[in-house]
Design a protein around this motif. Structure first.
Motif, PDB file in Angstrom:
ATOM      1  N   ASN A 128      44.529  10.253 101.041  1.00  0.00           N
ATOM      2  CA  ASN A 128      43.774   9.414 101.955  1.00  0.00           C
ATOM      3  C   ASN A 128      43.594  10.143 103.278  1.00  0.00           C
ATOM      4  N   THR A 176      38.543   3.944 109.928  1.00  0.00           N
ATOM      5  CA  THR A 176      38.111   4.105 108.548  1.00  0.00           C
ATOM      6  C   THR A 176      39.122   4.948 107.784  1.00  0.00           C
ATOM      7  N   ASP A 180      24.782   9.371 101.758  1.00  0.00           N
ATOM      8  CA  ASP A 180      26.123   9.747 102.203  1.00  0.00           C
ATOM      9  C   ASP A 180      26.221  11.269 102.221  1.00  0.00           C
ATOM     10  N   ARG A 228      36.881   5.668  97.369  1.00  0.00           N
ATOM     11  CA  ARG A 228      36.636   4.471  98.165  1.00  0.00           C
ATOM     12  C   ARG A 228      36.836   4.760  99.652  1.00  0.00           C
ATOM     13  N   ASP A 229      36.148   3.967 100.458  1.00  0.00           N
ATOM     14  CA  ASP A 229      36.262   4.061 101.914  1.00  0.00           C
ATOM     15  C   ASP A 229      36.458   2.645 102.441  1.00  0.00           C
ATOM     16  N   SER A 270      31.382   9.179 110.597  1.00  0.00           N
ATOM     17  CA  SER A 270      32.830   9.040 110.449  1.00  0.00           C
ATOM     18  C   SER A 270      33.465  10.410 110.568  1.00  0.00           C
ATOM     19  N   TYR A 316      37.150  12.191 110.066  1.00  0.00           N
ATOM     20  CA  TYR A 316      38.479  12.000 109.495  1.00  0.00           C
ATOM     21  C   TYR A 316      39.367  13.183 109.857  1.00  0.00           C
ATOM     22  N   SER A 324      31.400   6.137  96.922  1.00  0.00           N
ATOM     23  CA  SER A 324      30.386   7.167  97.048  1.00  0.00           C
ATOM     24  C   SER A 324      30.243   7.911  95.724  1.00  0.00           C
ATOM     25  N   ALA A 377      39.368   7.017 104.054  1.00  0.00           N
ATOM     26  CA  ALA A 377      38.675   7.464 102.841  1.00  0.00           C
ATOM     27  C   ALA A 377      39.668   8.096 101.870  1.00  0.00           C
ATOM     28  N   ILE A 381      34.662  12.021  96.125  1.00  0.00           N
ATOM     29  CA  ILE A 381      34.841  11.178  97.299  1.00  0.00           C
ATOM     30  C   ILE A 381      34.996   9.762  96.770  1.00  0.00           C
ATOM     31  N   ASN A 414      28.631  14.300 103.041  1.00  0.00           N
ATOM     32  CA  ASN A 414      30.036  14.637 103.244  1.00  0.00           C
ATOM     33  C   ASN A 414      30.192  16.109 103.573  1.00  0.00           C
TER      34      ASN A 414
END
Length: 188
Positions: free
Chosen positions: A142, A122, A35, A97-98, A169, A171, A78, A124, A95, A37
């Motif tokens: 979020n 999605t 992952d 939950r997603d 992803s 965001y 994550s 996150a 980071i 980020n």
């Protein structure tokens, strides 16, 4: 000579796809992987790697001999955390939950292998805390986004499969992530 080789390859593709069947029905899978980020904090860009892990569910509807359309839902976590300490002050960004929900198109490559593409929504959660002189203040937010991805699945038996997937992803608030995950799942 090249014509004969091309004709042989075309014959093998047609023969293998003749035995291919689109996946149908429900599925449940576990995921684990890398992952990456990237978050623009306003004071700079934060890049953090971690491990993503979670569970997914889906259902595939056959739309042709070698194709199906499906729905996906997933919940993951994550390990991508960042901590900093200076004297009596410390800060931590996690980071969390997603959640993902989307659609997927799957194409049978052979009787044991599938290729799929997915896209959806999605959400996150990002959590932060700052400790200053013994007092900790925490907050979470979020981030809504979209995800696109592609993967392959290989059937190990009539019900069990393994696979690999890349997904991106994007965001709101300048936050994005790249993930490469492995899957182990069951069809029912």
């Amino acid at each position: 000579m090249l014509k004969f080789v091309m004709a042989g390859v075309a014959g093998l593709v047609v023969a293998s796809s003749a035995h291919a069947a689109a996946p149908a029905g429900g599925r449940a899978e576990a995921i684990v992987g890398w992952d990456k980020n990237k978050l623009d904090t306003g004071a700079g860009t934060l890049n953090r790697d971690g491990v993503v892990f979670g569970l997914g569910l889906g259902y595939d509807f056959v739309i042709g001999t070698t194709a199906s359309l499906g729905i996906d839902v997933e919940a993951s976590e994550s390990s991508a955390d960042v901590s900093a300490t200076s004297g009596t002050t410390s800060a931590k960004l996690s980071i969390g939950r997603d959640l993902y929900a989307g659609a997927r198109a799957t194409f049978a490559l052979s009787d044991r292998a599938n290729l799929y593409f997915k896209a959806g929504y999605t959400n996150a959660r990002v959590k932060g805390s700052v400790t200053l002189a013994g007092t900790t203040t925490s907050a979470s937010a979020n981030a809504d986004g979209i995800r696109g991805g592609a993967g392959v699945q290989f059937m190990l038996s009539s019900k069990m499969y393994v696979g690999g997937e890349y997904r991106y992803s994007n965001y709101e608030n300048d936050y994005s992530r790249h993930q490469v995950v492995g899957t182990v799942g069951f069809r029912f």
